[in-house]
Scaffold this active site. Structure first.
Site, PDB file in Angstrom:
ATOM      1  N   LYS A 294       9.048  19.288  41.729  1.00 56.36           N
ATOM      2  CA  LYS A 294       7.903  18.547  41.208  1.00 56.36           C
ATOM      3  C   LYS A 294       6.856  19.501  40.645  1.00 56.36           C
ATOM      4  CE  LYS A 294       6.914  14.833  43.625  1.00 56.36           C
ATOM      5  NZ  LYS A 294       6.485  14.268  44.917  1.00 56.36           N
TER       6      LYS A 294
ATOM      7  N   ARG B 176       1.134  16.220  47.585  1.00 54.50           N
ATOM      8  CA  ARG B 176       2.502  15.756  47.337  1.00 54.50           C
ATOM      9  C   ARG B 176       3.500  16.834  47.718  1.00 54.50           C
ATOM     10  NH1 ARG B 176       2.071  14.598  40.969  1.00 54.50           N
ATOM     11  NH2 ARG B 176       3.725  13.076  41.396  1.00 54.50           N
TER      12      ARG B 176
ATOM     13  N   GLY C 220      13.254  12.062  53.923  1.00 55.77           N
ATOM     14  CA  GLY C 220      12.609  12.518  55.147  1.00 55.77           C
ATOM     15  C   GLY C 220      11.439  13.452  54.935  1.00 55.77           C
TER      16      GLY C 220
ATOM     17  N   MET D  31       7.620  14.435  53.624  1.00 53.82           N
ATOM     18  CA  MET D  31       6.405  13.643  53.748  1.00 53.82           C
ATOM     19  C   MET D  31       6.087  12.881  52.466  1.00 53.82           C
ATOM     20  SD  MET D  31       2.500  14.611  54.772  1.00 53.82           S
ATOM     21  CE  MET D  31       1.875  14.562  53.101  1.00 53.82           C
TER      22      MET D  31
ATOM     23  N   ARG E 185      11.213  14.607  35.534  1.00 54.04           N
ATOM     24  CA  ARG E 185      12.370  15.396  35.973  1.00 54.04           C
ATOM     25  C   ARG E 185      13.559  14.887  35.181  1.00 54.04           C
ATOM     26  NH1 ARG E 185      12.371  12.228  41.666  1.00 54.04           N
ATOM     27  NH2 ARG E 185      12.484  10.258  40.615  1.00 54.04           N
TER      28      ARG E 185
ATOM     29  N   HIS F 288      34.103   6.301  60.561  1.00 47.75           N
ATOM     30  CA  HIS F 288      35.563   6.405  60.615  1.00 47.75           C
ATOM     31  C   HIS F 288      36.201   5.723  59.413  1.00 47.75           C
ATOM     32  CE1 HIS F 288      39.591   4.976  61.882  1.00 47.75           C
ATOM     33  NE2 HIS F 288      39.661   6.169  62.438  1.00 47.75           N
TER      34      HIS F 288
ATOM     35  N   ARG G 186      60.578  22.066  44.707  1.00 49.76           N
ATOM     36  CA  ARG G 186      60.540  22.596  46.067  1.00 49.76           C
ATOM     37  C   ARG G 186      61.794  22.158  46.812  1.00 49.76           C
ATOM     38  NH1 ARG G 186      55.892  20.616  50.064  1.00 49.76           N
ATOM     39  NH2 ARG G 186      57.163  18.739  50.107  1.00 49.76           N
TER      40      ARG G 186
ATOM     41  N   GLU H  68      51.743  28.866  52.596  1.00 56.78           N
ATOM     42  CA  GLU H  68      51.114  27.776  53.332  1.00 56.78           C
ATOM     43  C   GLU H  68      51.039  28.063  54.824  1.00 56.78           C
ATOM     44  OE1 GLU H  68      53.412  24.193  52.735  1.00 56.78           O
ATOM     45  OE2 GLU H  68      55.270  25.317  52.634  1.00 56.78           O
TER      46      GLU H  68
ATOM     47  N   SER I 131      52.894  29.636  45.193  1.00 55.67           N
ATOM     48  CA  SER I 131      52.140  28.399  45.029  1.00 55.67           C
ATOM     49  C   SER I 131      51.460  28.123  46.363  1.00 55.67           C
ATOM     50  CB  SER I 131      53.088  27.256  44.647  1.00 55.67           C
ATOM     51  OG  SER I 131      52.352  26.062  44.545  1.00 55.67           O
TER      52      SER I 131
ATOM     53  N   ASP J 202      48.954  22.296  54.024  1.00 59.70           N
ATOM     54  CA  ASP J 202      49.478  22.907  55.243  1.00 59.70           C
ATOM     55  C   ASP J 202      48.677  24.144  55.629  1.00 59.70           C
ATOM     56  OD1 ASP J 202      51.548  21.495  56.514  1.00 59.70           O
ATOM     57  OD2 ASP J 202      52.864  21.877  54.805  1.00 59.70           O
TER      58      ASP J 202
ATOM     59  N   CYS K 230      49.249  23.856  44.873  1.00 59.52           N
ATOM     60  CA  CYS K 230      49.810  22.519  44.766  1.00 59.52           C
ATOM     61  C   CYS K 230      49.343  21.602  45.880  1.00 59.52           C
ATOM     62  CB  CYS K 230      51.335  22.574  44.717  1.00 59.52           C
ATOM     63  SG  CYS K 230      52.061  23.262  46.222  1.00 59.52           S
TER      64      CYS K 230
ATOM     65  N   TYR L  47      47.248  28.329  37.589  1.00 61.30           N
ATOM     66  CA  TYR L  47      47.223  26.877  37.413  1.00 61.30           C
ATOM     67  C   TYR L  47      46.892  26.165  38.707  1.00 61.30           C
ATOM     68  CZ  TYR L  47      51.815  26.658  39.670  1.00 61.30           C
ATOM     69  OH  TYR L  47      52.838  26.750  40.576  1.00 61.30           O
TER      70      TYR L  47
HETATM   71  P1  ADP Z   1       7.474  10.758  45.026  1.00 60.04           P
HETATM   72  O1  ADP Z   1       8.104  12.083  45.102  1.00 60.04           O
HETATM   73  O2  ADP Z   1       7.801   9.856  46.147  1.00 60.04           O
HETATM   74  O3  ADP Z   1       7.644  10.134  43.674  1.00 60.04           O
HETATM   75  P2  ADP Z   1       4.824  11.437  44.174  1.00 60.04           P
HETATM   76  O4  ADP Z   1       4.176  12.674  44.629  1.00 60.04           O
HETATM   77  O5  ADP Z   1       5.339  11.431  42.808  1.00 60.04           O
HETATM   78  O6  ADP Z   1       5.909  11.012  45.227  1.00 60.04           O
HETATM   79  O7  ADP Z   1       3.695  10.332  44.337  1.00 60.04           O
HETATM   80  C1  ADP Z   1       3.849   9.016  44.725  1.00 60.04           C
HETATM   81  C2  ADP Z   1       3.119   8.107  43.744  1.00 60.04           C
HETATM   82  O8  ADP Z   1       1.755   8.490  43.616  1.00 60.04           O
HETATM   83  C3  ADP Z   1       3.705   8.180  42.369  1.00 60.04           C
HETATM   84  O9  ADP Z   1       3.678   6.893  41.802  1.00 60.04           O
HETATM   85  C4  ADP Z   1       2.777   9.102  41.656  1.00 60.04           C
HETATM   86  O10 ADP Z   1       2.792   8.842  40.282  1.00 60.04           O
HETATM   87  C5  ADP Z   1       1.438   8.769  42.288  1.00 60.04           C
HETATM   88  N1  ADP Z   1       0.522   9.905  42.238  1.00 60.04           N
HETATM   89  C6  ADP Z   1       0.741  11.134  42.738  1.00 60.04           C
HETATM   90  N2  ADP Z   1      -0.308  11.940  42.490  1.00 60.04           N
HETATM   91  C7  ADP Z   1      -1.212  11.203  41.834  1.00 60.04           C
HETATM   92  C8  ADP Z   1      -2.505  11.485  41.284  1.00 60.04           C
HETATM   93  N3  ADP Z   1      -3.037  12.683  41.370  1.00 60.04           N
HETATM   94  N4  ADP Z   1      -3.140  10.489  40.655  1.00 60.04           N
HETATM   95  C9  ADP Z   1      -2.582   9.264  40.564  1.00 60.04           C
HETATM   96  N5  ADP Z   1      -1.391   8.928  41.053  1.00 60.04           N
HETATM   97  C10 ADP Z   1      -0.699   9.892  41.690  1.00 60.04           C
HETATM   98 MG    MG Z   2       7.097  10.639  42.070  1.00 67.44          MG
HETATM   99 MG    MG Z   3      53.654  22.188  52.962  1.00 67.93          MG
END
Ligand code: ADP
Ligand code: MG
Ligand code: MG
Length: 908
Positions: free
Chosen positions: A28, A97, A106, A108, A341, A461, A646, A778, A797, A802, A865, A885
């Protein structure tokens, strides 16, 4: 700016970074910097590096220099913005951010509006001329900060909002006015105080520092750790933190927030794709709190911002040379870019976009190869459900789970393994439905067209075993209630609609590529890409084949650059012909055991039971012409291309009747005093050949050495078939491969005999057959003594199936069904070593054996193979090791060709 002790720089202004600094600034941050330097309207800010995070994670404290460095950057930001963080009469607000090199679950969540306090909320209101806006921003801050930084249960805030709306008799948040929101702020602060034992922090810098530390801490959250282990992302990368000055989409109808794609991520077509929401902030647009409008509508709402956005999207696409996705905000008619991105896309779009960009002159062919991958190609090759029917009224979508193993499967619902086996034996197609599967379900899974479970994820599973079998599977379809005792599954009613009951025998359709589950039969249509490979559809014929055209071109690039040749594992002429259409450059593995089954089984039994040389020779004599004919057909189908045959590999008991069945038969006959001499002898043989661990027993070259004449017969069949093809002006190129060799002595003995037989045939027919003789590698011992073995082998090969079993010391059939799930979940494997070659263990043996073999014999031909020959990541490894190959199942050939091309395009 104060110099840090060790001169290390921990903070970068957005103007100082660029997109190639992802290791340091995270994805980011690097892209925010890139956009800033492109002159795009990005709210000013700065990024704290992953290096700072690493210090924190290692030592438990921020680097001592960080505080001053952040202060310096904050001062500069404040100077630029003309206001101070949290300033009472006109506060600068920022977002904090997280942003690692790879985005991962996971981490923040972003906290917006940092800097607001009981004091500055009034200043913000005065500046904006909008009380409601200021109180809305403040309540969002306390809510987000409370939840993500202070760890307060987010539901508590949501409940308070619901109550406020309810009390007022409104349904959406925009109908709450300033007074309502002010009241909510009071309630939110109480929640924080009650839950954390201290008040909501009023000091702006403290808010910021706490949020930064919380981002660092989130790197080691359980979810992030598990994800990294499974995806093999190193644990020591750390995350960056972005501090970005706030812009406001919640300042009224001339403000808003949106997301956009520079192209359609589903088709790759250029156009206007995205969503917009007026008077909203941050995640509102994706959170579904109000209905968004299509991005195209922004043209009516705010023509100027719309035009500017279109312009920016073009700039970004040209700059990144790829589809980008974008987050933006409009504050009172002024457009701001908040993120970009390179965007995710469907498999089909990946191919189309890559060729479109080549046509636009933005990327070259090598880059186009890097933009697609074998997994995407494989996805495009699965049959799929007829879209019209799937979205029509004749079938009903009843659930959606995790797309665990791709493909489209239709069959009658069965709820236990026994029924699955029974019904499928009588010719019914069935879908095995379980809450979750366990090793007892294995037979049913084999018998079923597809597997559906209501619990478990990608490493359950059911998912692991189905992928191993190449069988369609949807797992974890949680809305389905599976009742195996009553043999039914129910979909609970919702929103006043009745529930649905699916009984045993009802037809269901499952889509292992999307996870969708239907009641009723959805017709399956063949993949256009397969039709193309089969030669039934030609590139560029009509519009529907835009995709086919793109695949055609990309495959041509791959074939042009790749160094690895691609062969097929094929046992008969039909598979060989298909493989050839798919681009196979020969057969890397023709297994001869199937030639011993069916009606020929009886002859094999006679061979095994032979007491005298004469009996044995008769049995072999009967097998010889049959084998020869098989080879003639095969060599004809692969005329001009190498065919590696084989010699017999599997343990003999596989050709004999089942021990229990036969014992019962003999016992019954005994009780009737009805002796069957043959059955008795057979039973003796079965007992004699029965093995505890057949995988490690009498098989491979060992068979050839203990059953006189067996390998000689096979070699003779190959030689005569080749001679016959030569006589028919064909160009047979047979290679004879000895399986399961552990020592060069084994190979020498077989080789001598084979050469004698070949010489006999050559002399009798007056031809030069140019047959080569090689071995499979093998067994670990074979790999370790490869230098010696190469003295007697024209080629190696690598039998990586195995080899994986013997290097790890486990048998695939046993472990996939028992403990692999646990291993995957604990992150011991990111992926099964039977799917992708274990580079560090098995792979290092392959590498060493290849080198040792070539040292002995520089022209030694090297191939693989095992099933890994069709696995993308493994193909790259084999390329790197320098094999000649890979050989894989016919259906995987295009994937292997593509990945071999991609490996070469990477220039390693
Ligand atoms: P994520 O990685 O979950 O997309 P972001 O850091 O992009 O998290 O932010 C979450 C939301 O907050 C997004 O919609 C982003 O555009 C908005 N946002 C982040 N920073 C700002 C800012 N400085 N002003 C306004 N909106 C923001
Ligand atoms: Mg975002
Ligand atoms: Mg074999």
């Amino acid at each position: 700016m104060p110099e840090t002790q060790d001169q290390q720089k921990f903070v970068y202004d957005f103007t100082e970074g660029n997109k190639d600094l992802k290791d340091l600034l995270g994805g980011k941050g690097a892209n925010l910097a890139e956009m800033t330097n492109l002159g795009l309207p990005v709210p000013p800010g700065f990024t704290i590096t992953t290096e700072a995070c690493k210090v924190y994670l290692d030592s438990g404290a921020e680097p001592p220099a960080l505080r001053d460095e952040v202060s310096a950057h904050l001062d500069a930001l404040e100077a630029k913005m003309g206001k101070k963080l949290g300033q009472a009469d006109d506060p600068l607000l920022v977002s904090v951010r997280s942003g690692a090199k790879f985005s991962m679950p996971g981490m923040m969540d972003t906290v917006l509006n940092i800097g607001l306090s009981d004091q500055s909320v009034a200043g913000l209101a005065a500046q904006a001329g909008d009380d409601r806006f200021a109180w809305d921003s403040y309540r969002r801050l306390i809510q987000m900060f409370g939840k993500t930084v202070l760890g307060v249960d987010g539901d508590l805030f949501e409940e308070a909002i619901e109550q406020a709306k309810h009390a007022k008799g409104v349904t959406v948040d925009v109908d709450l006015d300033a007074a309502d929101l002010k009241k909510l702020v009071g309630e939110f602060k109480d929640i924080v105080a009650k839950e954390t034992g201290r008040g909501f922090p009023q000091e702006p810098r403290e808010q910021m520092d706490l949020a930064v530390r919380a981002v660092f801490d989130s790197w080691n959250g359980d979810r992030a750790k598990l994800y990294r282990r499974q995806e093999r992302i190193p644990h020591d990368l750390g995350t960056a933190v972005n501090i970005c000055s706030m812009v406001f989409g919640n300042l009224g109808p001339d403000s808003g927030t949106g997301v956009a794609f520079t192209r359609d991520p589903a088709s790759g077509h250029q156009g206007v794709y995205g969503d917009y929401l007026q008077n909203a902030q941050g995640e509102d647009v994706v959170a579904g709190i109000r209905n968004t409008v299509p991005l195209a509508d922004l043209e009516q709402i705010d023509q100027r911002s719309y035009d500017q956005l279109m312009q920016i999207m073009e700039t970004l696409e040209t700059h990144y040379k790829d589809l980008c996705d974008i987050e933006f905000t409009i504050e009172r008619g002024k457009l701001w870019m908040l993120q970009t991105r390179v965007g995710k896309r469907t498999a089909g779009a990946a191919f189309r976009i890559a060729t479109q960009l080549v046509d636009q002159g933005l990327i070259d062919e090598a880059e186009a190869l890097r933009r697609v991958n074998g997994a995407q190609l494989a996805q495009l090759m699965f049959p799929r459900f007829d879209h019209e029917v799937a979205s029509g009224d004749t079938v009903q979508k009843i659930g959606r789970g995790i797309a665990a193993s791709p493909g489209a499967a239709v069959g009658k619902a069965v709820f236990d393994s026994y029924t699955a086996v029974k019904w499928s034996r009588s010719g019914e197609k069935v879908i095995l439905i379980r809450r979750e599967t366990n090793p007892d379900d294995l037979d049913g899974m084999i018998a079923a067209e597809g597997i559906l479970t209501s619990r478990g994820g990608k490493t359950s599973h059911a998912a692991v075993v189905a992928r191993g079998m190449g069988k369609t599977c949807v797992c974890g379809a949680e809305e389905l209630e599976v009742d195996t005792k009553r043999r039914r599954m129910t979909v609970p009613g919702r929103d006043g609609k009745d529930g649905i009951v699916i009984e045993e025998g009802d037809v269901v359709s499952i889509d292992g590529s999307s996870g969708k589950v239907y009641l009723g039969e959805v017709p399956v249509v063949p993949s256009p890409v397969v039709e193309y490979f089969e030669g039934r559809m030609h590139a560029g014929a009509d519009e529907a084949d835009e995709l086919v055209g793109a695949v055609h071109r990309i495959m041509a690039y791959a074939d042009r650059v790749r160094r690895l040749r691609v062969r097929a594992n094929a046992d008969n002429a039909e598979d060989a012909a298909r493989a050839r259409r798919f681009g196979a450059q020969g057969i890397g593995l023709c297994r001869t055991e199937h030639m011993f089954l069916g009606e020929r089984r009886e002859k094999v039994e006679r061979l095994i039971l032979a007491h005298t040389e004469e009996e044995r020779d008769t049995a072999l004599g009967e097998l010889l012409p049959l084998q020869k004919n098989d080879f003639v057909e095969l060599f004809e189908a692969m005329d001009g291309l190498p065919v590696t045959v084989r010699l017999l590999d599997p343990p003999l008991h596989e050709f004999l009747p089942d021990i229990t069945e036969l014992s019962v038969r003999v016992a019954l006959a005994e009780s009737r005093k009805d002796h069957n001499e043959n059955d008795l002898r057979l039973l003796q043989a079965v007992h004699r050949l029965h093995e505890q661990n057949p995988m490690l027993g009498l098989r491979g070259v060992r068979l050839g050495l203990v059953i006189p004449g067996l390998f000689a017969m096979q070699v003779r069949a190959i030689a005569e078939a080749a001679a016959e093809r030569l006589g028919a002006k064909g160009d047979p190129r047979a290679e004879i491969m000895i399986p399961l060799v552990g020592t060069v002595q084994e190979l020498e003995i077989v080789r001598e005999e084979a050469e004698r037989v070949i010489a006999e045939v050559e002399q009798a027919r007056g031809v030069d057959l140019k047959l080569t003789l090689g071995t499979m590698i093998e067994l670990p011992r074979a790999a370790l003594t490869a230098a010696q073995i190469a003295e007697s082998a024209d080629f190696f090969s690598f039998g990586t199936n195995d080899l994986t079993q013997t290097v790890w010391g486990f048998s695939r059939d046993d472990v996939e069904a028992s403990f692999f799930t646990a291993y995957l979940e604990k992150g011991i494997f990111g992926v099964s070593p039977f799917e992708t070659i274990d580079k560090d263990g098995v792979g290092s043996l392959v590498r060493a054996a290849a080198q040792a073999g070539r040292a002995t014999r520089p022209d030694l031909k090297l191939g693989v193979c095992g099933e890994h020959g069709g696995d993308p990541e493994s193909v790259h490894f084999f390329h790197e090791v320098g094999l000649d190959y890979v050989s894989c199942s016919p259906f995987r050939i295009p994937v292997a060709r593509l990945e071999a091309g991609r490996a070469a395009a990477n220039g390693r």
